[in-house]
Scaffold this motif. Sequence first.
Motif, PDB file in Angstrom:
ATOM      1  N   GLY A   1       0.785  -1.234   0.000  1.00 14.66           N
ATOM      2  CA  GLY A   1       0.000   0.000   0.000  1.00 14.66           C
ATOM      3  C   GLY A   1       0.814   1.281   0.000  1.00 14.66           C
ATOM      4  O   GLY A   1       0.262   2.361  -0.194  1.00 14.66           O
ATOM      5  N   PHE A   2       2.125   1.166   0.194  1.00 17.85           N
ATOM      6  CA  PHE A   2       2.954   2.383   0.296  1.00 17.85           C
ATOM      7  C   PHE A   2       2.961   3.165  -1.022  1.00 17.85           C
ATOM      8  O   PHE A   2       3.060   2.585  -2.097  1.00 17.85           O
ATOM      9  N   LYS A   3       2.876   4.513  -0.892  1.00 18.05           N
ATOM     10  CA  LYS A   3       2.881   5.364  -2.091  1.00 18.05           C
ATOM     11  C   LYS A   3       4.065   6.338  -2.095  1.00 18.05           C
ATOM     12  O   LYS A   3       4.224   7.126  -3.027  1.00 18.05           O
ATOM     13  N   THR A   4       4.830   6.330  -1.022  1.00 17.19           N
ATOM     14  CA  THR A   4       5.986   7.234  -0.946  1.00 17.19           C
ATOM     15  C   THR A   4       7.209   6.455  -0.519  1.00 17.19           C
ATOM     16  O   THR A   4       7.144   5.704   0.468  1.00 17.19           O
ATOM     17  N   PHE A   5       8.296   6.631  -1.256  1.00 16.89           N
ATOM     18  CA  PHE A   5       9.534   5.926  -0.933  1.00 16.89           C
ATOM     19  C   PHE A   5      10.652   6.935  -0.751  1.00 16.89           C
ATOM     20  O   PHE A   5      10.820   7.832  -1.586  1.00 16.89           O
ATOM     21  N   VAL A   6      11.384   6.758   0.331  1.00 22.23           N
ATOM     22  CA  VAL A   6      12.519   7.648   0.598  1.00 22.23           C
ATOM     23  C   VAL A   6      13.791   6.841   0.369  1.00 22.23           C
ATOM     24  O   VAL A   6      14.012   5.816   1.029  1.00 22.23           O
ATOM     25  N   LEU A   7      14.595   7.270  -0.602  1.00 24.04           N
ATOM     26  CA  LEU A   7      15.846   6.563  -0.891  1.00 24.04           C
ATOM     27  C   LEU A   7      16.975   7.332  -0.226  1.00 24.04           C
ATOM     28  O   LEU A   7      17.250   8.480  -0.578  1.00 24.04           O
ATOM     29  N   GLN A   8      17.617   6.677   0.752  1.00 23.71           N
ATOM     30  CA  GLN A   8      18.646   7.371   1.516  1.00 23.71           C
ATOM     31  C   GLN A   8      19.990   6.656   1.420  1.00 23.71           C
ATOM     32  O   GLN A   8      20.039   5.432   1.352  1.00 23.71           O
ATOM     33  N   CYS A   9      21.077   7.431   1.415  1.00 21.85           N
ATOM     34  CA  CYS A   9      22.422   6.845   1.454  1.00 21.85           C
ATOM     35  C   CYS A   9      23.363   7.854   2.093  1.00 21.85           C
ATOM     36  O   CYS A   9      22.930   8.903   2.568  1.00 21.85           O
ATOM     37  N   GLY A  10      24.657   7.534   2.118  1.00 21.19           N
ATOM     38  CA  GLY A  10      25.636   8.450   2.696  1.00 21.19           C
ATOM     39  C   GLY A  10      25.821   9.693   1.826  1.00 21.19           C
ATOM     40  O   GLY A  10      25.171   9.844   0.793  1.00 21.19           O
ATOM     41  N   GLU A  11      26.722  10.572   2.260  1.00 23.17           N
ATOM     42  CA  GLU A  11      26.907  11.833   1.524  1.00 23.17           C
ATOM     43  C   GLU A  11      28.102  11.769   0.571  1.00 23.17           C
ATOM     44  O   GLU A  11      29.043  11.028   0.794  1.00 23.17           O
ATOM     45  N   PHE A  12      28.057  12.613  -0.431  1.00 28.11           N
ATOM     46  CA  PHE A  12      29.066  12.667  -1.497  1.00 28.11           C
ATOM     47  C   PHE A  12      29.223  11.282  -2.106  1.00 28.11           C
ATOM     48  O   PHE A  12      30.106  10.509  -1.782  1.00 28.11           O
ATOM     49  N   LEU A  13      28.296  11.009  -2.969  1.00 32.55           N
ATOM     50  CA  LEU A  13      28.054   9.678  -3.494  1.00 32.55           C
ATOM     51  C   LEU A  13      29.264   8.947  -4.024  1.00 32.55           C
ATOM     52  O   LEU A  13      30.098   9.507  -4.716  1.00 32.55           O
TER      53      LEU A  13
END
Length: 339
Positions: free
Chosen positions: A85-97
């Motif tokens: 049912g989820f409609k929002t996804f937050v993609l997170q990772c470390g900084e300065f890819l």
Amino acid sequence: MAYSINDIRDLYFNCDLSYLSNSANKICEKNYGNKIFLRGLLEFSNECKMNCLYCGIRNDNKKLKRYKIGNEEIISIIDKIYKKGFKTFVLQCGEFLTIKLKEICDLVYKIKNRYNDIAITLSCGYFSKKELKLLKNSGVDRYLLRFEIADEKIYSYLKNGLKLKDRIEMLYNLKELEFETGSGFMVGLPGETDEILMKNLELCYNLNLDMIGIGPFIPNPDTPLGHLKPKPFETTIKLTALLRIILPYSNIPATTASGTIIPDGREQLLKSGANVLMPNITPEKYKANYLLYPNKICLTDTIDDCLKCLNLRLNQIGKTITFDIGTSLNYKKEKYICH
Ligand code: 5AD
Ligand code: FES
């Protein structure tokens, strides 16, 4: 109503916590009802080039196993969670890819082509305006970038000499490029004073943020700040309530750090103006290595466990989950819809 830093100070110093919480809850229920938006948080890589003094995934921490989930696996995780049912996804990772910008753009483009009723939020640290334009064109809807603390000296001390003004400039770029823009800060960082907390609130207000995530700083023994003591959680509750009062239409998550420091910390924030929860959808085999701080909750829980648990917790405080895409009313007001 317009607020100056003096008005914010007055509320902070002269009103007690229960008055502020009740007022914030009333404003929240008037604008968002008793519905709590859900965001699926996918920590897709713990690789990070930074060495922030507070953060467990800092480059110098060799205790973590570093991982990067490939695009195909990310899409299969999203397929699975979308079905819940989820409609929002937050993609997170470390900084300065360590990951190429093009890879992220391709990923977002593919996801957005698969589903036309979802929002993608990115939380991957600093990007230039040119890079942000590419991300926007690939379909990124929202961006989260906490400024962490509105004090230049402490910011630079905590983040290896980086400048707060560059962070703030990126937040203004996000707004200009019409991302739904989120930021926020930690409560209880070393050197923080009441006056700095007021500056944190003032900055959130001046940026007219669509989303504001705040949470207690939790000292991590695998970092240089591991020996410090956390501040009483009441400060985080009070600041959440104040944020709801000065930014009545923004989305305010009850963050995982709040549920980590106190067992019912998230519920306390949801009763004081917060209206968003961000369950972790990172597969179990990875998430134990995304330890920003110790004792993080839900590390061995599946998404079904979390949904069950959150339903029970919300039931107890008279709130309920909604799977609505949950666009910030602040964003809608500014961009087009209601005036
Ligand atoms: N305690 C609490 N929050 C933390 N974060 C990073 N390290 C810690 C910690 N030790 C927060 C920062 C960052 C977000 C992803 O997690 O605010 O922006
Ligand atoms: Fe994950 Fe409670 S929210 S188990």
